[in-house]
Design an enzyme around this catalytic site. Structure first.
Site, short mmCIF file in Angstrom:
data_model
loop_
_atom_site.label_atom_id
_atom_site.label_comp_id
_atom_site.label_asym_id
_atom_site.label_seq_id
_atom_site.Cartn_x
_atom_site.Cartn_y
_atom_site.Cartn_z
N PRO A 1 0.84 -1.20 0.00
CA PRO A 1 0.00 0.00 0.00
C PRO A 1 0.88 1.24 0.00
O PRO A 1 1.78 1.36 0.83
CB PRO A 1 -0.79 -0.13 1.32
CG PRO A 1 0.06 -1.00 2.19
CD PRO A 1 0.79 -1.93 1.28
N GLN B 1 -6.34 -1.23 3.24
CA GLN B 1 -5.58 -0.85 4.43
C GLN B 1 -6.27 0.31 5.16
O GLN B 1 -6.54 1.35 4.58
CB GLN B 1 -4.15 -0.43 4.10
CG GLN B 1 -3.33 -0.23 5.38
CD GLN B 1 -1.91 0.21 5.14
OE1 GLN B 1 -1.67 1.30 4.63
NE2 GLN B 1 -0.95 -0.64 5.50
N CYS C 1 3.10 3.55 9.41
CA CYS C 1 3.32 4.86 8.81
C CYS C 1 3.82 5.85 9.87
O CYS C 1 3.20 5.99 10.92
CB CYS C 1 2.04 5.38 8.18
SG CYS C 1 2.24 6.98 7.36
N HIS D 1 7.74 -4.22 7.77
CA HIS D 1 8.74 -3.40 7.09
C HIS D 1 10.01 -3.48 7.92
O HIS D 1 10.02 -3.06 9.09
CB HIS D 1 8.25 -1.96 6.97
CG HIS D 1 9.14 -1.09 6.16
ND1 HIS D 1 8.68 0.04 5.52
CD2 HIS D 1 10.47 -1.15 5.87
CE1 HIS D 1 9.68 0.63 4.88
NE2 HIS D 1 10.78 -0.09 5.09
#
Length: 329
Positions: free
Chosen positions: A18, A71, A101, A172
């Protein structure tokens, strides 16, 4: 309500990340023309946008995009549950909670990467979402935040959220600095720590662990898959989308030949025509295909012609068709 039936089981082997402002419905339609099986993700959409905005604009998608995941960004369990149900009702195959994020806007809303400091709250969110839907609910996180970047803290976070029923974690493999680095810098400056993600899979073998971050080739993806259950590629798939052409053969045991770049363009033309009739601007679609001929003779002319002509009042699919003339010249 969640039965842990996973309609995208196996699709996590290879997915496209995303990406805010990038992986909209036009981008996903284009990517699906290149790979039939890669799991595609929407941009992150906040619970507030769905609850108080034009939810149809965010939720509508083309059926050919399947398998496709939505998402969500948020930290209020009840709001997330309501939004997860909306996502399921629209037909998505998965709902993913953003816990990765690092932008200031996201932090101010108390969601994204800052939630890694509150694993119990993430677990509450997960439980509420899972009770509301029967599709899989997954989490995308970092390996840590700020000085809280030890493997022990990462393992604790994953274990607490897993106890709430989450079975799939997309990690991540960089930590995030919540202050001092821009989102772009947070994708590049903190070092990649694949070893920490590999260790997670080793220590929690019953969970599905997907690695994201720094993957630029399919050969690299295959090496990573020796250690985890799946790979997620972000910016490389956007800037060099034809990378996806060999994904079905290499990761999903498909025997069909990949489409050529020209075939992909020609299959996109009817979609462009329909979207223009529906009021879309050509640039909304064309910006996603600029990298299709990355590394090929004529790629610069292709990009330049589209960029210089896409905003003209009469711009239509012929801008794209004319741009093909620059290839192989």
């Amino acid at each position: 309500m969640n039965t842990d039936k996973n309609p995208v089981k196996g699709a996590h082997v290879f997915s496209v990340a995303p990406m805010l402002d990038w992986t909209d419905k036009h981008c996903r339609y284009f990517h699906r023309l290149i790979s039939q099986h890669a799991l595609l993700y929407t941009e992150m959409v906040t619970t507030g946008a769905l609850l108080h905005g034009d939810h149809r604009r965010f939720l509508q998608f083309e059926s050919v995009e399947h398998p496709v995941a939505f998402q969500l960004g948020g930290s209020h369990p009840k709001d997330l549950a309501v939004c997860a149900k909306m996502v399921e009702d629209y037909g998505y195959d998965e709902v993913n909670l953003n816990v990765g994020c690092p932008s200031d806007r996201v932090q101010n809303g108390r969601f994204g990467a800052c939630l890694m400091a509150e694993p119990e709250l993430v677990a509450e969110c997960m439980e509420a979402m899972r009770q509301a839907v029967s599709i899989p609910v997954t989490v995308k996180s970092r390996i840590g935040i700020d000085e809280r970047d030890s493997y022990e803290e990462l393992l604790r976070f994953i274990a607490i959220v897993a106890d709430a029923g989450c079975r799939t974690f997309i990690v991540h493999a960089r930590k995030a600095w919540l202050n001092g680095l821009s989102p772009k810098e947070n994708r590049e400056i903190p070092p990649l720590r694949y070893d920490m993600v590999y260790q997670l899979k080793n220590d929690l073998p019953t969970l599905e662990i997907i690695l994201n971050g720094g993957i630029t080739t399919l050969n690299q993806a295959e090496e990573i898959l020796k250690h985890v259950d799946g790979v997620m590629i972000g910016r490389e798939a956007y800037h060099n989308p034809y990378l996806l052409a060999d994904v079905d053969r290499r990761f999903f045991a498909e025997s069909h030949e990949p489409k050529s770049r020209h075939e992909i363009v020609m299959q996109l033309i009817p979609y462009i025509q329909q979207q223009l009739k529906n009021g879309a601007r050509l640039n909304n679609i064309s910006r996603h295909i600029l990298g299709l001929f990355h590394g090929e003779p004529g790629a610069r002319g292709w990009r330049r012609h589209i960029s210089e002509n896409v905003s003209k009042p009469d711009a239509d699919e012929n801008v794209i068709l004319d741009a093909l003339k620059f290839i192989d010249q």
